[in-house]
Design a protein around this motif. Structure first.
Motif, PDB file in Angstrom:
ATOM      1  N   TYR A  74       0.811  -1.215   0.000  1.00  0.00           N
ATOM      2  CA  TYR A  74       0.000   0.000   0.000  1.00  0.00           C
ATOM      3  C   TYR A  74       0.848   1.271   0.000  1.00  0.00           C
ATOM      4  N   LEU A  75       2.099   1.153   0.385  1.00  0.00           N
ATOM      5  CA  LEU A  75       2.935   2.341   0.584  1.00  0.00           C
ATOM      6  C   LEU A  75       3.126   3.167  -0.687  1.00  0.00           C
ATOM      7  N   ASP A  76       3.096   2.525  -1.838  1.00  0.00           N
ATOM      8  CA  ASP A  76       3.247   3.250  -3.102  1.00  0.00           C
ATOM      9  C   ASP A  76       1.966   3.947  -3.549  1.00  0.00           C
ATOM     10  N   TYR A  77       0.906   3.852  -2.740  1.00  0.00           N
ATOM     11  CA  TYR A  77      -0.395   4.405  -3.114  1.00  0.00           C
ATOM     12  C   TYR A  77      -0.913   5.428  -2.111  1.00  0.00           C
ATOM     13  N   CYS A  78       0.002   6.016  -1.356  1.00  0.00           N
ATOM     14  CA  CYS A  78      -0.448   7.013  -0.383  1.00  0.00           C
ATOM     15  C   CYS A  78       0.694   7.971  -0.029  1.00  0.00           C
ATOM     16  N   ASP A  79       0.294   9.126   0.491  1.00  0.00           N
ATOM     17  CA  ASP A  79       1.261  10.088   1.010  1.00  0.00           C
ATOM     18  C   ASP A  79       1.646   9.749   2.448  1.00  0.00           C
ATOM     19  N   ARG A  80       0.718   9.127   3.172  1.00  0.00           N
ATOM     20  CA  ARG A  80       0.970   8.677   4.548  1.00  0.00           C
ATOM     21  C   ARG A  80       0.229   7.359   4.771  1.00  0.00           C
ATOM     22  N   TYR A  81       0.833   6.494   5.586  1.00  0.00           N
ATOM     23  CA  TYR A  81       0.248   5.188   5.902  1.00  0.00           C
ATOM     24  C   TYR A  81       0.053   5.070   7.408  1.00  0.00           C
ATOM     25  N   PHE A  82      -1.099   4.518   7.806  1.00  0.00           N
ATOM     26  CA  PHE A  82      -1.444   4.365   9.219  1.00  0.00           C
ATOM     27  C   PHE A  82      -2.003   2.971   9.501  1.00  0.00           C
ATOM     28  N   TRP A  83      -1.823   2.543  10.735  1.00  0.00           N
ATOM     29  CA  TRP A  83      -2.559   1.415  11.296  1.00  0.00           C
ATOM     30  C   TRP A  83      -3.653   2.000  12.172  1.00  0.00           C
ATOM     31  N   ALA A  84      -4.839   1.401  12.154  1.00  0.00           N
ATOM     32  CA  ALA A  84      -5.893   1.745  13.110  1.00  0.00           C
ATOM     33  C   ALA A  84      -6.171   0.486  13.922  1.00  0.00           C
ATOM     34  N   VAL A  85      -6.038   0.617  15.228  1.00  0.00           N
ATOM     35  CA  VAL A  85      -6.241  -0.508  16.144  1.00  0.00           C
ATOM     36  C   VAL A  85      -7.045  -0.026  17.343  1.00  0.00           C
ATOM     37  N   ASP A  86      -7.547  -0.971  18.142  1.00  0.00           N
ATOM     38  CA  ASP A  86      -8.267  -0.552  19.341  1.00  0.00           C
ATOM     39  C   ASP A  86      -7.299  -0.346  20.498  1.00  0.00           C
ATOM     40  N   SER A  87      -7.814   0.124  21.599  1.00  0.00           N
ATOM     41  CA  SER A  87      -6.954   0.497  22.737  1.00  0.00           C
ATOM     42  C   SER A  87      -6.298  -0.698  23.416  1.00  0.00           C
ATOM     43  N   ASP A  88      -6.760  -1.913  23.149  1.00  0.00           N
ATOM     44  CA  ASP A  88      -6.155  -3.108  23.741  1.00  0.00           C
ATOM     45  C   ASP A  88      -5.048  -3.720  22.888  1.00  0.00           C
ATOM     46  N   PHE A  89      -4.862  -3.212  21.695  1.00  0.00           N
ATOM     47  CA  PHE A  89      -3.875  -3.782  20.772  1.00  0.00           C
ATOM     48  C   PHE A  89      -2.455  -3.481  21.266  1.00  0.00           C
ATOM     49  N   PRO A  90      -1.534  -4.461  21.180  1.00  0.00           N
ATOM     50  CA  PRO A  90      -0.141  -4.217  21.589  1.00  0.00           C
ATOM     51  C   PRO A  90       0.602  -3.391  20.532  1.00  0.00           C
ATOM     52  N   THR A  91       0.477  -2.076  20.620  1.00  0.00           N
ATOM     53  CA  THR A  91       0.983  -1.175  19.568  1.00  0.00           C
ATOM     54  C   THR A  91       2.500  -1.214  19.401  1.00  0.00           C
ATOM     55  N   GLU A  92       3.222  -1.699  20.396  1.00  0.00           N
ATOM     56  CA  GLU A  92       4.687  -1.739  20.290  1.00  0.00           C
ATOM     57  C   GLU A  92       5.164  -2.682  19.183  1.00  0.00           C
ATOM     58  N   ILE A  93       4.307  -3.560  18.690  1.00  0.00           N
ATOM     59  CA  ILE A  93       4.727  -4.473  17.623  1.00  0.00           C
ATOM     60  C   ILE A  93       4.546  -3.860  16.233  1.00  0.00           C
ATOM     61  N   LEU A  94       3.843  -2.757  16.140  1.00  0.00           N
ATOM     62  CA  LEU A  94       3.628  -2.106  14.844  1.00  0.00           C
ATOM     63  C   LEU A  94       4.902  -1.386  14.409  1.00  0.00           C
ATOM     64  N   PRO A  95       5.207  -1.412  13.122  1.00  0.00           N
ATOM     65  CA  PRO A  95       6.420  -0.739  12.645  1.00  0.00           C
ATOM     66  C   PRO A  95       6.439   0.742  13.029  1.00  0.00           C
ATOM     67  N   ALA A  96       7.551   1.173  13.602  1.00  0.00           N
ATOM     68  CA  ALA A  96       7.681   2.553  14.082  1.00  0.00           C
ATOM     69  C   ALA A  96       7.642   3.570  12.946  1.00  0.00           C
ATOM     70  N   GLU A  97       7.947   3.133  11.727  1.00  0.00           N
ATOM     71  CA  GLU A  97       7.974   4.057  10.591  1.00  0.00           C
ATOM     72  C   GLU A  97       6.605   4.194   9.926  1.00  0.00           C
ATOM     73  N   THR A  98       5.543   3.813  10.635  1.00  0.00           N
ATOM     74  CA  THR A  98       4.181   3.962  10.136  1.00  0.00           C
ATOM     75  C   THR A  98       3.367   4.776  11.132  1.00  0.00           C
ATOM     76  N   GLY A  99       2.235   5.291  10.665  1.00  0.00           N
ATOM     77  CA  GLY A  99       1.358   6.046  11.544  1.00  0.00           C
ATOM     78  C   GLY A  99       0.518   5.132  12.412  1.00  0.00           C
ATOM     79  N   LEU A 100      -0.005   5.689  13.488  1.00  0.00           N
ATOM     80  CA  LEU A 100      -0.790   4.907  14.439  1.00  0.00           C
ATOM     81  C   LEU A 100      -2.043   5.673  14.849  1.00  0.00           C
ATOM     82  N   ILE A 101      -3.178   5.008  14.712  1.00  0.00           N
ATOM     83  CA  ILE A 101      -4.474   5.552  15.111  1.00  0.00           C
ATOM     84  C   ILE A 101      -5.109   4.573  16.094  1.00  0.00           C
ATOM     85  N   ILE A 102      -5.587   5.092  17.214  1.00  0.00           N
ATOM     86  CA  ILE A 102      -6.371   4.290  18.145  1.00  0.00           C
ATOM     87  C   ILE A 102      -7.829   4.650  17.890  1.00  0.00           C
ATOM     88  N   ALA A 103      -8.660   3.622  17.645  1.00  0.00           N
ATOM     89  CA  ALA A 103     -10.041   3.879  17.239  1.00  0.00           C
ATOM     90  C   ALA A 103     -11.014   2.935  17.936  1.00  0.00           C
TER      91      ALA A 103
END
Length: 150
Positions: A74-103
């Protein structure tokens, strides 16, 4: 089609809250379940007021995240990339070079802005046209759902 919170999947709830937040707080409009030319399906593709394009991949849990091997496509198809996860998700495993949304199903918050990687003009134009046509086709479907097209 019933779109009440009690009939949506966990991923759809994340997308709903994310789209609401992007609209209210950032003036982005969103298309969910957007299929790219590559046939990859983006959970949320958002178009900003200056033509910027963001991709958001919604992950309903750890198993959902671990099963995903296509997100880098997906990275070649956007200006910015994000993960959206809930508040219980272990966010430390998500790549640090991506955006993070709690939803959740009602709203969201951007905790980490994805780094900007501007799209080439031709790709931006093609994606914007694809977004517009997809949104318009879906809107027409709500109005005239039994119309078979062409």
């Amino acid at each position: 089609m019933d779109m009440q919170p009690d009939t949506l999947t966990p991923g759809q709830l994340l997308a709903r809250g994310t789209c609401r937040h992007l609209r209210r707080a950032h003036d982005f409009t969103c298309v969910e379940e957007m299929t790219l030319k590559t046939r990859l399906r983006v959970d949320v593709m958002a178009l900003g007021p200056k033509g910027e394009i963001w991709v958001v991949e919604c992950k309903s849990g750890l198993a959902d995240y671990r099963a995903d091997s296509k997100w880098e496509g997906y990275l070649d198809y956007c200006d910015r990339y994000f993960w959206a996860v809930d508040s219980d998700f272990p966010t430390e495993i998500l790549p640090a070079e991506t955006g993070l949304i709690i939803a959740d199903g009602y709203d969201a918050e951007i905790l980490r802005m994805g780094p900007e990687s501007k799209l080439a003009g031709a790709r931006r134009k093609a994606l914007t046209l694809r977004l517009a046509r997809t949104a318009m086709t879906r809107l027409h479907g709500f109005r005239d759902g039994d119309f078979g097209g062409r």
